[in-house]
Enzyme design. Structure first.
Site, PDB file in Angstrom:
ATOM      1  N   TYR A   1     -14.687  17.480 -15.661  1.00  0.00           N
ATOM      2  CA  TYR A   1     -15.087  16.169 -15.881  1.00  0.00           C
ATOM      3  C   TYR A   1     -16.189  16.047 -15.001  1.00  0.00           C
ATOM      4  O   TYR A   1     -16.020  16.437 -13.799  1.00  0.00           O
ATOM      5  CB  TYR A   1     -13.823  15.123 -15.608  1.00  0.00           C
ATOM      6  CG  TYR A   1     -14.083  13.758 -15.309  1.00  0.00           C
ATOM      7  CD1 TYR A   1     -14.387  13.026 -16.467  1.00  0.00           C
ATOM      8  CD2 TYR A   1     -14.061  13.138 -14.285  1.00  0.00           C
ATOM      9  CE1 TYR A   1     -14.715  11.615 -16.469  1.00  0.00           C
ATOM     10  CE2 TYR A   1     -14.239  11.716 -14.203  1.00  0.00           C
ATOM     11  CZ  TYR A   1     -14.650  11.031 -15.496  1.00  0.00           C
ATOM     12  OH  TYR A   1     -15.122   9.864 -15.270  1.00  0.00           O
TER      13      TYR A   1
ATOM     14  N   ASP B   1      -5.745  19.532 -14.166  1.00  0.00           N
ATOM     15  CA  ASP B   1      -6.160  18.130 -14.853  1.00  0.00           C
ATOM     16  C   ASP B   1      -5.678  18.050 -16.186  1.00  0.00           C
ATOM     17  O   ASP B   1      -6.142  18.913 -17.024  1.00  0.00           O
ATOM     18  CB  ASP B   1      -7.634  17.992 -14.498  1.00  0.00           C
ATOM     19  CG  ASP B   1      -7.858  16.453 -15.002  1.00  0.00           C
ATOM     20  OD1 ASP B   1      -7.288  15.761 -15.980  1.00  0.00           O
ATOM     21  OD2 ASP B   1      -9.017  16.082 -14.644  1.00  0.00           O
TER      22      ASP B   1
ATOM     23  N   ARG C   1       0.955  -1.262  -0.110  1.00  0.00           N
ATOM     24  CA  ARG C   1      -0.002   0.044   0.001  1.00  0.00           C
ATOM     25  C   ARG C   1       0.944   1.303   0.181  1.00  0.00           C
ATOM     26  O   ARG C   1       0.544   2.297  -0.606  1.00  0.00           O
ATOM     27  CB  ARG C   1      -0.920  -0.049   1.506  1.00  0.00           C
ATOM     28  CG  ARG C   1      -1.861   1.306   1.368  1.00  0.00           C
ATOM     29  CD  ARG C   1      -2.844   1.353   2.378  1.00  0.00           C
ATOM     30  NE  ARG C   1      -3.078   0.433   3.345  1.00  0.00           N
ATOM     31  CZ  ARG C   1      -2.242   0.486   4.359  1.00  0.00           C
ATOM     32  NH1 ARG C   1      -1.383   1.535   4.617  1.00  0.00           N
ATOM     33  NH2 ARG C   1      -2.214  -0.113   5.467  1.00  0.00           N
TER      34      ARG C   1
ATOM     35  N   LYS D   1      -6.686   7.078 -19.166  1.00  0.00           N
ATOM     36  CA  LYS D   1      -6.957   7.575 -20.587  1.00  0.00           C
ATOM     37  C   LYS D   1      -5.949   7.323 -21.416  1.00  0.00           C
ATOM     38  O   LYS D   1      -5.256   6.347 -21.650  1.00  0.00           O
ATOM     39  CB  LYS D   1      -7.605   8.849 -20.774  1.00  0.00           C
ATOM     40  CG  LYS D   1      -8.475   9.243 -19.496  1.00  0.00           C
ATOM     41  CD  LYS D   1      -9.898   8.545 -19.818  1.00  0.00           C
ATOM     42  CE  LYS D   1     -10.691   8.371 -18.571  1.00  0.00           C
ATOM     43  NZ  LYS D   1     -11.145   9.626 -17.764  1.00  0.00           N
TER      44      LYS D   1
HETATM   45  C1  PLP Z   1     -11.580  10.048 -16.667  1.00  0.00           C
HETATM   46  C2  PLP Z   1     -11.109  11.328 -16.049  1.00  0.00           C
HETATM   47  C3  PLP Z   1     -10.923  11.562 -14.837  1.00  0.00           C
HETATM   48  C4  PLP Z   1     -11.200  10.440 -13.674  1.00  0.00           C
HETATM   49  O1  PLP Z   1     -10.387   9.445 -13.862  1.00  0.00           O
HETATM   50  P1  PLP Z   1     -10.839   8.027 -13.337  1.00  0.00           P
HETATM   51  O2  PLP Z   1      -9.315   7.347 -13.508  1.00  0.00           O
HETATM   52  O3  PLP Z   1     -11.843   7.663 -14.304  1.00  0.00           O
HETATM   53  O4  PLP Z   1     -10.938   8.100 -12.067  1.00  0.00           O
HETATM   54  C5  PLP Z   1     -10.691  12.960 -14.311  1.00  0.00           C
HETATM   55  N1  PLP Z   1     -10.593  13.880 -15.212  1.00  0.00           N
HETATM   56  C6  PLP Z   1     -10.829  13.623 -16.648  1.00  0.00           C
HETATM   57  C7  PLP Z   1     -10.674  14.661 -17.531  1.00  0.00           C
HETATM   58  C8  PLP Z   1     -10.951  12.326 -17.018  1.00  0.00           C
HETATM   59  O5  PLP Z   1     -11.486  12.179 -18.342  1.00  0.00           O
END
Ligand code: PLP
Length: 383
Positions: free
Chosen positions: A101, A173, A49, A198
């Site tokens: 998001y 982000d 962890r 992604k």
């Molecule tokens: C998918 C996404 C998230 C969240 O990520 P997860 O891996 O699904 O928890 C945050 N910000 C953006 C822009 C995203 O496309």
């Protein structure tokens, strides 16, 4: 390591052969614990962890491609976002972009509102934002740029500067651009966040998150919360991301090349009302995008002529573009935000942001571009 170019870093940083066997690929340290020679005497690893050698390799690679000193890999993008919120003192004020998001919006508006105060504002309007920052004096400013799904671009350098004046942290982000096309720390941001689910992993087979930063103090605070709360990524998932990341540069180039051609194709299509793609001169912040980003990415948003019925027929008739949530994989995906990814945002809020029922989001994959355009054309003819 910083003298290496991006294409070399993704393959070699954290990719050293295994010293005990010479294996060229990193081992998956599928272990929960580590043997100590005497109480407290270990080789830097005590419990997975907290630390795991496969995850450490991935963190090293990710830090280097975001031009960061540190990286923490988490179980998902949203768990990284949660850790940042846990790190803030109770009652903190957070200014957040108004087109983030859907899951980020849900996290801030449904999970944390009793702990912190959130204000959702248009971060592309700098003069309004500056006033907001000066009156609110937030602890943190949360930017997503380009946003999901409207691809609005915020000025990271200008906003980080405003934030610093009032002692606020800036978080970006960077999921949509990936470290290949945008490096927010270079523009003054304090923390960069990625959903590795992604583009970074790129193969739609892992959920993961990452945060990169230069401040050791911030890293240590966030590590404390990660270890105390527990959203760590499994060794196998970290290994899969280490595998996927090797092709991040060539994938991003291919995503962008296809997306540019498809955006141009859509822009002249009679069934399309409007196309939003940062690489098009028609994008409202195209110039800022050119300045702040090294490319325009693989995401396109467009408005189909008509409403929900036309959209539904279009979405049912695309074949190569799979109708699915998520984005950033090698395969092309299509999403209907109003029904799918952004359904957690109330309809009136959605529409005030411009997320109408005829808005369609494409995550353009790296297939042959002609095949993709033929697929779209066929679906248009049936919509
Ligand atoms: C998918 C996404 C998230 C969240 O990520 P997860 O891996 O699904 O928890 C945050 N910000 C953006 C822009 C995203 O496309």
């Amino acid at each position: 390591m910083n003298e290496m170019k991006f294409e070399t870093k993704v393959i070699h940083v954290g990719g050293e052969p295994d010293p005990t066997t010479g294996a060229i690929m990193p081992p998956i340290y599928q272990t929960s614990t580590y043997v100590q020679s005497s109480p407290g005497e270990h080789k830097g690893y005590e419990y997975t962890r907290s630390h795991n050698p496969t995850r450490s390799r991935l963190e090293e690679c990710l830090a280097s491609i975001e031009n960061a000193k540190h990286c923490l890999v988490t179980a998902s993008g949203l768990s990284a976002s949660s850790l940042i919120m846990h790190m803030l003192p109770k009652g903190s004020k957070v200014i957040c972009g108004d087109d983030v998001y859907g899951g980020t919006y849900r996290l801030f508006s449904k999970v944390f509102p009793d702990i912190h105060h959130y204000q959702f504002v248009d971060t592309t309007n700098l003069s309004k934002l500056e006033k907001e920052i000066e009156t609110t004096k937030p602890a943190l400013i949360w930017l997503e740029t380009p946003t999901n799904p409207l691809l609005k671009i915020s000025d990271i350098a200008a906003i980080s500067k405003m934030a610093k004046k009032v002692g606020a942290l800036t978080v970006v982000d960077n999921t949509f651009m990936s470290p290949f096309f945008q490096n927010p720390l270079d523009h003054g941001a304090d923390i960069v966040l990625h959903s590795m689910t992604k583009f970074i992993n790129g193969h739609s087979d892992v959920v993961g998150g990452a945060m990169m930063m230069n401040s050791t103090e911030l890293r240590d605070k966030l590590f404390f919360y990660q270890n105390a709360i527990g959203p760590c990524q499994s060794p196998f998932d970290s290994w899969l991301v280490l595998r996927g990341i090797k092709t991040l540069a060539i994938r991003m180039k291919a995503h962008e090349q296809n997306a540019m051609r498809i955006a141009q194709f859509l822009e002249q299509h009679p069934k399309v009302e409007r196309v939003v793609y940062p690489g098009l001169a028609s994008h409202p912040q195209h110039d800022l995008g050119r300045k702040q980003m090294k490319g325009f990415g693989g995401m396109i948003t467009f408005f189909l002529k008509g409403g929900i019925e036309e959209s539904r027929r279009f979405l049912e008739n695309v074949k190569l573009f799979s109708l699915a949530e998520s984005l950033g994989g090698v395969e092309s995906l299509v999403d209907h935000p109003a029904i799918m990814t952004h359904a957690s945002i109330p309809k009136n809020v959605r529409e005030s942001l411009g997320i109408y029922d005829n808005l369609i989001r494409l995550s353009v994959g790296i297939e042959d571009c002609e095949d993709l355009m033929k697929d779209l054309e066929k679906a248009f003819s049936k919509s």
